[in-house]
Design a protein around this motif. Structure first.
Motif, PDB file in Angstrom:
ATOM      1  N   ARG A   1       0.852  -1.192   0.000  1.00 45.94           N
ATOM      2  CA  ARG A   1       0.000   0.000   0.000  1.00 45.94           C
ATOM      3  C   ARG A   1       0.884   1.237   0.000  1.00 45.94           C
ATOM      4  O   ARG A   1       1.934   1.275   0.643  1.00 45.94           O
ATOM      5  CB  ARG A   1      -0.904   0.028   1.231  1.00 45.94           C
ATOM      6  N   HIS A   2       0.465   2.263  -0.742  1.00 46.21           N
ATOM      7  CA  HIS A   2       1.120   3.575  -0.705  1.00 46.21           C
ATOM      8  C   HIS A   2       0.084   4.570  -0.215  1.00 46.21           C
ATOM      9  O   HIS A   2      -0.876   4.886  -0.916  1.00 46.21           O
ATOM     10  CB  HIS A   2       1.639   3.967  -2.086  1.00 46.21           C
ATOM     11  N   VAL A   3       0.272   5.037   1.017  1.00 41.16           N
ATOM     12  CA  VAL A   3      -0.652   5.971   1.632  1.00 41.16           C
ATOM     13  C   VAL A   3      -0.127   7.397   1.474  1.00 41.16           C
ATOM     14  O   VAL A   3       1.082   7.627   1.539  1.00 41.16           O
ATOM     15  CB  VAL A   3      -0.866   5.632   3.128  1.00 41.16           C
ATOM     16  N   MET A   4      -1.033   8.331   1.229  1.00 34.52           N
ATOM     17  CA  MET A   4      -0.698   9.756   1.261  1.00 34.52           C
ATOM     18  C   MET A   4      -1.524  10.381   2.374  1.00 34.52           C
ATOM     19  O   MET A   4      -2.735  10.556   2.253  1.00 34.52           O
ATOM     20  CB  MET A   4      -0.967  10.441  -0.072  1.00 34.52           C
ATOM     21  N   MET A   5      -0.846  10.691   3.477  1.00 31.51           N
ATOM     22  CA  MET A   5      -1.501  11.210   4.672  1.00 31.51           C
ATOM     23  C   MET A   5      -1.331  12.719   4.776  1.00 31.51           C
ATOM     24  O   MET A   5      -0.499  13.317   4.100  1.00 31.51           O
ATOM     25  CB  MET A   5      -0.886  10.574   5.927  1.00 31.51           C
ATOM     26  N   GLY A   6      -2.096  13.293   5.686  1.00 27.58           N
ATOM     27  CA  GLY A   6      -1.867  14.661   6.099  1.00 27.58           C
ATOM     28  C   GLY A   6      -0.947  14.682   7.307  1.00 27.58           C
ATOM     29  O   GLY A   6      -0.489  13.639   7.783  1.00 27.58           O
ATOM     30  N   THR A   7      -0.671  15.870   7.823  1.00 25.99           N
ATOM     31  CA  THR A   7       0.168  15.973   9.008  1.00 25.99           C
ATOM     32  C   THR A   7      -0.032  17.311   9.692  1.00 25.99           C
ATOM     33  O   THR A   7      -0.285  18.321   9.033  1.00 25.99           O
ATOM     34  CB  THR A   7       1.661  15.783   8.661  1.00 25.99           C
ATOM     35  N   GLY A   8       0.069  17.290  11.021  1.00 31.64           N
ATOM     36  CA  GLY A   8       0.048  18.537  11.780  1.00 31.64           C
ATOM     37  C   GLY A   8       1.417  19.186  11.818  1.00 31.64           C
ATOM     38  O   GLY A   8       1.537  20.408  11.818  1.00 31.64           O
ATOM     39  N   GLN A   9       2.454  18.341  11.856  1.00 31.59           N
ATOM     40  CA  GLN A   9       3.845  18.793  11.830  1.00 31.59           C
ATOM     41  C   GLN A   9       4.676  17.777  11.059  1.00 31.59           C
ATOM     42  O   GLN A   9       4.366  16.582  11.048  1.00 31.59           O
ATOM     43  CB  GLN A   9       4.429  18.909  13.245  1.00 31.59           C
TER      44      GLN A   9
ATOM     45  N   ASN B   1       9.818  12.956   9.990  1.00 29.56           N
ATOM     46  CA  ASN B   1       9.027  12.560  11.150  1.00 29.56           C
ATOM     47  C   ASN B   1       7.724  13.354  11.127  1.00 29.56           C
ATOM     48  O   ASN B   1       7.729  14.573  10.926  1.00 29.56           O
ATOM     49  CB  ASN B   1       9.795  12.833  12.443  1.00 29.56           C
ATOM     50  N   GLN B   2       6.623  12.650  11.349  1.00 28.37           N
ATOM     51  CA  GLN B   2       5.295  13.242  11.200  1.00 28.37           C
ATOM     52  C   GLN B   2       4.558  13.213  12.537  1.00 28.37           C
ATOM     53  O   GLN B   2       4.686  12.260  13.312  1.00 28.37           O
ATOM     54  CB  GLN B   2       4.508  12.461  10.147  1.00 28.37           C
ATOM     55  N   ASN B   3       3.793  14.264  12.795  1.00 27.73           N
ATOM     56  CA  ASN B   3       3.005  14.348  14.022  1.00 27.73           C
ATOM     57  C   ASN B   3       1.548  14.638  13.675  1.00 27.73           C
ATOM     58  O   ASN B   3       1.238  15.656  13.067  1.00 27.73           O
ATOM     59  CB  ASN B   3       3.553  15.462  14.931  1.00 27.73           C
ATOM     60  N   ILE B   4       0.660  13.716  14.056  1.00 29.98           N
ATOM     61  CA  ILE B   4      -0.779  13.944  13.904  1.00 29.98           C
ATOM     62  C   ILE B   4      -1.486  13.747  15.243  1.00 29.98           C
ATOM     63  O   ILE B   4      -2.697  13.546  15.283  1.00 29.98           O
ATOM     64  CB  ILE B   4      -1.404  13.007  12.846  1.00 29.98           C
ATOM     65  N   SER B   5      -0.740  13.815  16.350  1.00 29.24           N
ATOM     66  CA  SER B   5      -1.303  13.482  17.647  1.00 29.24           C
ATOM     67  C   SER B   5      -1.589  14.691  18.525  1.00 29.24           C
ATOM     68  O   SER B   5      -2.698  14.863  19.023  1.00 29.24           O
ATOM     69  CB  SER B   5      -0.373  12.525  18.399  1.00 29.24           C
ATOM     70  N   CYS B   6      -0.590  15.545  18.753  1.00 32.18           N
ATOM     71  CA  CYS B   6      -0.792  16.666  19.669  1.00 32.18           C
ATOM     72  C   CYS B   6       0.235  17.754  19.402  1.00 32.18           C
ATOM     73  O   CYS B   6       1.299  17.499  18.858  1.00 32.18           O
ATOM     74  CB  CYS B   6      -0.704  16.215  21.129  1.00 32.18           C
ATOM     75  N   ILE B   7      -0.093  18.972  19.808  1.00 35.79           N
ATOM     76  CA  ILE B   7       0.804  20.106  19.704  1.00 35.79           C
ATOM     77  C   ILE B   7       1.165  20.551  21.111  1.00 35.79           C
ATOM     78  O   ILE B   7       0.287  20.733  21.960  1.00 35.79           O
ATOM     79  CB  ILE B   7       0.161  21.278  18.934  1.00 35.79           C
ATOM     80  N   GLY B   8       2.449  20.728  21.355  1.00 35.26           N
ATOM     81  CA  GLY B   8       2.909  21.120  22.676  1.00 35.26           C
ATOM     82  C   GLY B   8       3.511  19.958  23.435  1.00 35.26           C
ATOM     83  O   GLY B   8       3.717  18.857  22.891  1.00 35.26           O
ATOM     84  N   GLU B   9       3.813  20.183  24.701  1.00 35.93           N
ATOM     85  CA  GLU B   9       4.417  19.149  25.547  1.00 35.93           C
ATOM     86  C   GLU B   9       3.512  17.931  25.622  1.00 35.93           C
ATOM     87  O   GLU B   9       2.301  18.042  25.876  1.00 35.93           O
ATOM     88  CB  GLU B   9       4.648  19.706  26.955  1.00 35.93           C
TER      89      GLU B   9
ATOM     90  N   ASP C   1       6.533  17.720  17.836  1.00 35.17           N
ATOM     91  CA  ASP C   1       6.241  17.582  19.260  1.00 35.17           C
ATOM     92  C   ASP C   1       6.021  16.136  19.665  1.00 35.17           C
ATOM     93  O   ASP C   1       6.201  15.774  20.828  1.00 35.17           O
ATOM     94  CB  ASP C   1       5.008  18.421  19.625  1.00 35.17           C
ATOM     95  N   MET C   2       5.603  15.316  18.726  1.00 36.47           N
ATOM     96  CA  MET C   2       5.457  13.877  18.979  1.00 36.47           C
ATOM     97  C   MET C   2       5.648  13.151  17.661  1.00 36.47           C
ATOM     98  O   MET C   2       5.125  13.596  16.631  1.00 36.47           O
ATOM     99  CB  MET C   2       4.084  13.551  19.566  1.00 36.47           C
ATOM    100  N   VAL C   3       6.380  12.067  17.659  1.00 36.77           N
ATOM    101  CA  VAL C   3       6.606  11.294  16.436  1.00 36.77           C
ATOM    102  C   VAL C   3       5.496  10.263  16.278  1.00 36.77           C
ATOM    103  O   VAL C   3       5.300   9.409  17.136  1.00 36.77           O
ATOM    104  CB  VAL C   3       7.981  10.593  16.455  1.00 36.77           C
TER     105      VAL C   3
END
Length: 247
Positions: free
Chosen positions: A86-94, A100-108, A148-150
């Motif tokens: 599979r080749h996925v094209m995702m979005g990302t927050g960072q 390294n992609q972050n889609i979980s949280c911003i900040g500590e 902020d999170m990997v």
């Protein structure tokens, strides 16, 4: 569509840039997340990648026009993911210089200022399957020095585990400003092409880390008349793409 059709818009260049992620992919499951990546995957299936498998997001395989053509239960879907089919094209927050992609949280992490989607399937996506990213608003808030999170694994972290790093493949990052890859000695992000009307300086100002900038950055490939007709008359006649990426 006649040869005097209006010039391609920025959104249409983005559709083409996303479609190119699946060029030469063969019979592989394309998982585009979001409008522009979905238009890109469907365009690729219509034209230069007829072997692509597309889903409706649930359990049905569909053709480029959304018509059912097969069944893909979740168990089989996961087998394709973990087997690298599979080749996925995702979005990302960072995203950072190594992908390294972050889609979980911003900040500590212990007390974030913003809650996002959560880690979800990003680690497994980047473990075995080709992965790309779509970013509709290129800014220093998204292209950051350190996430902020990997969630999705970047090249620097994958390299810590040589036995599995050979299965790790970040194909490209497409934003509303250009196309980026990791074709550098240390696998850090490189500017691969600029969308028309965008300058190298504009990209640099909107990026929170130093990009590799090759000499003579090319323009993103323009859609030909047949591809423009498909985008405008078949895939997105309502013009929703222009609301996501404004020229």
């Amino acid at each position: 569509m006649t040869p005097t059709a209006p010039a391609p818009t920025r959104a249409e260049y983005c559709v083409i840039a996303c479609a190119e992620a699946w060029r030469g992919a063969g019979e592989i499951l394309a998982s585009p997340m979001g409008l522009i990546p979905s238009l890109g995957a469907r365009l690729a299936r219509h034209t230069f990648a007829p072997g692509l498998l597309l889903t409706d997001g649930e359990a049905t395989l569909v053709d480029a026009d959304g018509n059912p053509e097969g069944w893909l239960p979740y168990r089989r879907h996961l087998a394709l993911v973990t087997g690298g089919r599979r080749h996925v094209m995702m979005g990302t927050g960072q995203i950072d210089r190594y992908g390294n992609q972050n889609i979980s949280c911003i900040g500590e992490w212990a007390k974030p200022s913003r809650q996002l989607l959560g880690v979800r399937g990003a680690p497994v996506n980047t473990l075995n399957s080709p992965t790309s990213y779509w970013i509709p608003r290129h800014s220093r808030r998204v292209f950051v020095e350190r996430v902020d999170m990997v969630c999705g694994v970047g090249h620097d972290r994958a390299a810590r585990h040589p036995a599995t790093a050979r299965f790790h493949h970040l194909a490209r990052v497409v934003s509303n400003l250009g196309v980026f890859d990791f074709a550098t000695p240390d696998h850090s992000m490189r500017l691969a092409s600029l969308h028309p009307g965008v300058t190298v300086e504009e990209v640099g100002e909107a990026t929170g880390f130093a990009l590799t900038i090759p000499a003579g950055v090319p323009q993103t490939r323009a859609p030909d008349l047949g591809e423009l007709r498909l985008i405008r008359e078949v895939l997105d006649p309502a013009g929703s793409r222009e609301r996501e990426v404004r020229s």
